[in-house]
Design a protein around this motif. Sequence first.
Motif, PDB file in Angstrom:
ATOM      1  N   TYR A  26     -12.725 -40.206  44.794  1.00  0.00           N
ATOM      2  CA  TYR A  26     -13.984 -39.531  44.488  1.00  0.00           C
ATOM      3  C   TYR A  26     -15.121 -40.543  44.391  1.00  0.00           C
ATOM      4  O   TYR A  26     -14.944 -41.644  43.844  1.00  0.00           O
ATOM      5  CB  TYR A  26     -13.838 -38.783  43.169  1.00  0.00           C
ATOM      6  CG  TYR A  26     -15.122 -38.463  42.444  1.00  0.00           C
ATOM      7  CD1 TYR A  26     -16.005 -37.508  42.940  1.00  0.00           C
ATOM      8  CD2 TYR A  26     -15.447 -39.110  41.249  1.00  0.00           C
ATOM      9  CE1 TYR A  26     -17.183 -37.203  42.272  1.00  0.00           C
ATOM     10  CE2 TYR A  26     -16.616 -38.806  40.566  1.00  0.00           C
ATOM     11  CZ  TYR A  26     -17.485 -37.861  41.078  1.00  0.00           C
ATOM     12  OH  TYR A  26     -18.650 -37.565  40.419  1.00  0.00           O
ATOM     13  N   TYR A  80     -20.041 -32.264  42.303  1.00  0.00           N
ATOM     14  CA  TYR A  80     -19.836 -32.038  40.880  1.00  0.00           C
ATOM     15  C   TYR A  80     -21.111 -32.302  40.085  1.00  0.00           C
ATOM     16  O   TYR A  80     -21.099 -32.334  38.876  1.00  0.00           O
ATOM     17  CB  TYR A  80     -18.709 -32.936  40.369  1.00  0.00           C
ATOM     18  CG  TYR A  80     -18.052 -32.428  39.119  1.00  0.00           C
ATOM     19  CD1 TYR A  80     -17.406 -31.201  39.105  1.00  0.00           C
ATOM     20  CD2 TYR A  80     -18.061 -33.180  37.954  1.00  0.00           C
ATOM     21  CE1 TYR A  80     -16.798 -30.728  37.959  1.00  0.00           C
ATOM     22  CE2 TYR A  80     -17.443 -32.722  36.797  1.00  0.00           C
ATOM     23  CZ  TYR A  80     -16.815 -31.494  36.808  1.00  0.00           C
ATOM     24  OH  TYR A  80     -16.208 -31.024  35.663  1.00  0.00           O
ATOM     25  N   ARG A 135      -9.771 -26.808  52.904  1.00  0.00           N
ATOM     26  CA  ARG A 135      -8.449 -26.848  52.285  1.00  0.00           C
ATOM     27  C   ARG A 135      -7.375 -26.430  53.279  1.00  0.00           C
ATOM     28  O   ARG A 135      -7.570 -25.498  54.066  1.00  0.00           O
ATOM     29  CB  ARG A 135      -8.390 -25.940  51.058  1.00  0.00           C
ATOM     30  CG  ARG A 135      -6.987 -25.771  50.458  1.00  0.00           C
ATOM     31  CD  ARG A 135      -7.040 -25.041  49.144  1.00  0.00           C
ATOM     32  NE  ARG A 135      -7.716 -25.873  48.139  1.00  0.00           N
ATOM     33  CZ  ARG A 135      -8.100 -25.434  46.945  1.00  0.00           C
ATOM     34  NH1 ARG A 135      -7.909 -24.158  46.618  1.00  0.00           N
ATOM     35  NH2 ARG A 135      -8.678 -26.247  46.094  1.00  0.00           N
ATOM     36  N   ARG A 159      -8.675 -34.833  47.810  1.00  0.00           N
ATOM     37  CA  ARG A 159      -7.545 -34.591  46.896  1.00  0.00           C
ATOM     38  C   ARG A 159      -6.311 -34.198  47.687  1.00  0.00           C
ATOM     39  O   ARG A 159      -6.349 -33.305  48.537  1.00  0.00           O
ATOM     40  CB  ARG A 159      -7.897 -33.501  45.887  1.00  0.00           C
ATOM     41  CG  ARG A 159      -6.736 -33.092  44.978  1.00  0.00           C
ATOM     42  CD  ARG A 159      -7.188 -32.139  43.866  1.00  0.00           C
ATOM     43  NE  ARG A 159      -7.909 -30.990  44.391  1.00  0.00           N
ATOM     44  CZ  ARG A 159      -8.732 -30.233  43.669  1.00  0.00           C
ATOM     45  NH1 ARG A 159      -8.937 -30.503  42.408  1.00  0.00           N
ATOM     46  NH2 ARG A 159      -9.346 -29.208  44.223  1.00  0.00           N
ATOM     47  N   SER A 190     -16.631 -27.459  51.460  1.00  0.00           N
ATOM     48  CA  SER A 190     -15.242 -27.642  51.033  1.00  0.00           C
ATOM     49  C   SER A 190     -14.318 -27.212  52.160  1.00  0.00           C
ATOM     50  O   SER A 190     -14.646 -26.330  52.960  1.00  0.00           O
ATOM     51  CB  SER A 190     -14.942 -26.824  49.766  1.00  0.00           C
ATOM     52  OG  SER A 190     -15.102 -25.445  50.018  1.00  0.00           O
ATOM     53  N   GLN A 232      -5.567 -28.124  41.580  1.00  0.00           N
ATOM     54  CA  GLN A 232      -6.166 -26.794  41.637  1.00  0.00           C
ATOM     55  C   GLN A 232      -5.292 -25.925  42.528  1.00  0.00           C
ATOM     56  O   GLN A 232      -5.010 -26.276  43.673  1.00  0.00           O
ATOM     57  CB  GLN A 232      -7.590 -26.843  42.181  1.00  0.00           C
ATOM     58  CG  GLN A 232      -8.297 -25.489  42.125  1.00  0.00           C
ATOM     59  CD  GLN A 232      -9.715 -25.545  42.663  1.00  0.00           C
ATOM     60  OE1 GLN A 232      -9.943 -26.067  43.748  1.00  0.00           O
ATOM     61  NE2 GLN A 232     -10.661 -24.995  41.911  1.00  0.00           N
ATOM     62  N   THR A 239      -6.534 -38.441  43.904  1.00  0.00           N
ATOM     63  CA  THR A 239      -7.928 -38.090  44.141  1.00  0.00           C
ATOM     64  C   THR A 239      -8.733 -39.348  44.421  1.00  0.00           C
ATOM     65  O   THR A 239      -8.582 -40.368  43.738  1.00  0.00           O
ATOM     66  CB  THR A 239      -8.528 -37.373  42.910  1.00  0.00           C
ATOM     67  OG1 THR A 239      -7.827 -36.153  42.702  1.00  0.00           O
ATOM     68  CG2 THR A 239      -9.993 -37.056  43.135  1.00  0.00           C
ATOM     69  N   ASP A 263      -7.154 -31.254  50.292  1.00  0.00           N
ATOM     70  CA  ASP A 263      -8.572 -30.906  50.263  1.00  0.00           C
ATOM     71  C   ASP A 263      -9.367 -32.090  50.785  1.00  0.00           C
ATOM     72  O   ASP A 263      -9.667 -33.030  50.029  1.00  0.00           O
ATOM     73  CB  ASP A 263      -9.031 -30.581  48.835  1.00  0.00           C
ATOM     74  CG  ASP A 263      -8.310 -29.383  48.233  1.00  0.00           C
ATOM     75  OD1 ASP A 263      -7.643 -28.659  48.985  1.00  0.00           O
ATOM     76  OD2 ASP A 263      -8.429 -29.177  47.016  1.00  0.00           O
ATOM     77  N   ARG A 270     -14.557 -27.411  42.483  1.00  0.00           N
ATOM     78  CA  ARG A 270     -13.346 -28.213  42.736  1.00  0.00           C
ATOM     79  C   ARG A 270     -12.350 -28.130  41.587  1.00  0.00           C
ATOM     80  O   ARG A 270     -11.184 -28.513  41.743  1.00  0.00           O
ATOM     81  CB  ARG A 270     -13.727 -29.670  43.006  1.00  0.00           C
ATOM     82  CG  ARG A 270     -14.386 -30.371  41.844  1.00  0.00           C
ATOM     83  CD  ARG A 270     -14.752 -31.814  42.154  1.00  0.00           C
ATOM     84  NE  ARG A 270     -15.621 -31.948  43.307  1.00  0.00           N
ATOM     85  CZ  ARG A 270     -16.372 -33.027  43.547  1.00  0.00           C
ATOM     86  NH1 ARG A 270     -16.354 -34.053  42.691  1.00  0.00           N
ATOM     87  NH2 ARG A 270     -17.129 -33.094  44.611  1.00  0.00           N
ATOM     88  N   TYR A 271     -12.800 -27.667  40.428  1.00  0.00           N
ATOM     89  CA  TYR A 271     -11.920 -27.467  39.281  1.00  0.00           C
ATOM     90  C   TYR A 271     -12.104 -26.047  38.753  1.00  0.00           C
ATOM     91  O   TYR A 271     -13.109 -25.398  39.016  1.00  0.00           O
ATOM     92  CB  TYR A 271     -12.222 -28.473  38.165  1.00  0.00           C
ATOM     93  CG  TYR A 271     -12.102 -29.919  38.581  1.00  0.00           C
ATOM     94  CD1 TYR A 271     -10.883 -30.447  38.984  1.00  0.00           C
ATOM     95  CD2 TYR A 271     -13.218 -30.754  38.584  1.00  0.00           C
ATOM     96  CE1 TYR A 271     -10.775 -31.777  39.369  1.00  0.00           C
ATOM     97  CE2 TYR A 271     -13.121 -32.083  38.962  1.00  0.00           C
ATOM     98  CZ  TYR A 271     -11.898 -32.591  39.363  1.00  0.00           C
ATOM     99  OH  TYR A 271     -11.790 -33.897  39.748  1.00  0.00           O
ATOM    100  N   ASN A 323     -14.521 -31.147  48.779  1.00  0.00           N
ATOM    101  CA  ASN A 323     -14.586 -30.005  47.865  1.00  0.00           C
ATOM    102  C   ASN A 323     -15.886 -30.033  47.082  1.00  0.00           C
ATOM    103  O   ASN A 323     -15.911 -30.187  45.859  1.00  0.00           O
ATOM    104  CB  ASN A 323     -13.381 -29.987  46.919  1.00  0.00           C
ATOM    105  CG  ASN A 323     -13.084 -28.594  46.405  1.00  0.00           C
ATOM    106  OD1 ASN A 323     -13.980 -27.848  46.062  1.00  0.00           O
ATOM    107  ND2 ASN A 323     -11.800 -28.253  46.350  1.00  0.00           N
TER     108      ASN A 323
END
Length: 738
Positions: free
Chosen positions: A345, A280, A248, A313, A246, A155, A343, A274, A124-125, A277
């Motif tokens: 999360y 993490y 997009r 996001r 994910s 991103q 965002t 998004d 995601r990053y 995604n």
Amino acid sequence: MKRSKLFYTVFFSFVLSDAALAADQEAQTDQSRHPKVVTSAQVATDKAKAAVLKNEMVEVRGHGRSSVLASSATKTNTPLVETAQSVTVITRDEMDTRGVLTLNQAVRYAAGITADTRGGEGTRYDLFDLRGFTVPTFLDGLKVQDSPTGFAVAQTDTFRLDRVELLKGPASALYGQSSPGGLTALSSKLPTDQKFYGSVGTTGGMFDLYRVDADVGGFATDDGLVRYRIYGTANGQHTQLSKTGSRRFSISPAFTFGGDGPTTLTLLGNYQYDPENGSYGGAPLVGSYKAGTFGYLPRNFYDGDASFEKFNRRQGGITYILNHRFNDDWSFSTRGRYDDIMTNYRSVLNTGDYDSPDMTSGTMLGRYSYGAREHNHNLAFDSQFKGHVRTGPLQHALMFGFDYMQQHSRDNESMGTAPDLDVVNPDYNMAIPDMDPAENYRTTSQQIGVYAQDEIRWRRFILTGSLRNDWYHVHRVTYLSPSDETQNSSKITWRASGLYHFDFGLAPYISYSTSFQPQVGNVVSADGLTTRQATPSMGKQLEGGVKYQLPGTTLLLTAAGFHIEQSNVLVSVPGTGNYTQSGLVHSDGFEFEAHAEPFHNLMLTAAVSVQKIKDDSTQKPLVQSGRGNASLFAFYTMPSGKLKGFGFGGGMRYTARTYGGELADGSVWLPQYALFDASVSYDMSNLSHSLKGWKVSANVRNLFDKNYVANCYADGAVGGYCFFGERRNAQASIGYSW
């Protein structure tokens, strides 16, 4: 930020522009008396310069597989062989050939890169290090501002990019706050001088990958005074972790007004959504880097909860780029962008330890829940006057500029408990208790910078000097544990370099550059009685090297050695929550890169780097920093015969061992590894003229499906987190272009 500073900055720039115009008239008179003599050895370089002098911009957009120009080092289009700093260029053609889907994948073949610092999981990053440091990203010459917490970070979908440049080493003399490792400069696809063009493509692959991309542009008026380009994508896939995926949706329209005239205005918009995604999280160190009592975990291990996992996001932005040529020597350029990033999360993450007396045995993995809602509003502007004057035998390429950045951020974070996970028989749909508020704050930051640069040419010598002053202000209000903090800093940074370009293409050089980065933390006084806000860390680099470009070709070889120091780094005072600013980090290394098209249908890139990073406060490297890398990629397209139009190639990526932190029983060093990639393509017009414009391609990353751990964060005791590298991933595409 005081309004007077902004006023004097603008006033200073306009005074300089008047002086520059006057100098231009004097220079023209002088040149009429002393006409310039061009030697045959300068032809190749002069042709490259002439191609871009007409409309000089911060980003360079080329159509060839290899590029001999870059702009990130000087904010002017300069041949790489005459740039006294290391720059790696990754063109659109190279990204297409390798089947690049993310920025992480785009930079893997560059020297000095520690790629995929969160393995194949944190997609995601864009996460990688350059010369041992994390680096900021600039898009179309303007900084993509990080969030104060790291959640609401934009991103950029790589299919909307035309080019990527990696500028290595400190660059604050032109860009303001930045990393000692350098920066990443991205350039968007913008309208071109073609009347009508475009492409439509679809991609499918492993982990249920799907992509549909469209890119259409041309003249909106018959005379080309107004031009347009629209790019859009819909894509998604499951990640290599169980139960995660994910998606997009993105669209980027662009319009350019003014055609090929002296004044052009480009408006560029982007909206990206998004809905999800990936994850993490990561795998516990015991079970990935080290065997647990149960052995090793599979690479698709997921430490979260599928029903609780969320990452949403939304990012939108609008950019303007205005260019005006006063005459053949003087021009003005200004650009600005407004970004809105939001965002939402939440996730369940592992603690890095097991629920057992020694915290390493058993199968029950400790976990907790965390969530954040962050919304950022960003503004960025950059304006420059550029001109060419002559003083006796010296030719000057002058630039005077100012820029401004602003950010408003609001963040709410929550934290809670989560049931342990049986890593052998995981249950990914457990009841997760409600979280409690953990953070609630508002942050406002501003930066204004004034800079100047002079590129001086005398015969074949090129001397460059850059000087900049920045004023930085941040105001943070915390609501849960009430506090109101303000930080103000002013820093001067500079750069100086010298290069000599021999007639036969060789160019040795040396450069010195500096940088600064704001830090957040309370610094305790020597007597331990008072605290103050941290001042920025400072970076400096000495780099020397040699470049060689075979005259009249795109063959470019570069070699460089560097020494970087980052001082004023925060060092934690145990048990207090405060810091001292006694930290010093060193990065020393050597890099070599080659970019060549020795034959019309062959593309070849190679890179080697060796580096050593050391943190004086720990006498250890920086966590997640590597010892170097090496890569080789080649792609050949058959020029004739029955297989005409068939292209094939592959690459090798080697990563030296990487430091993952400390455990009670010693250091964590990730072993070296080598991965292989493969690419094929076919131009279908060779089957039938009716298939003109159609092309099929396929790419495989990690061809032999090597099982490896890309990085770790040891906790200093017995546990920590690790991240498995990207598994074998294959994709195939078919597209039509005109």
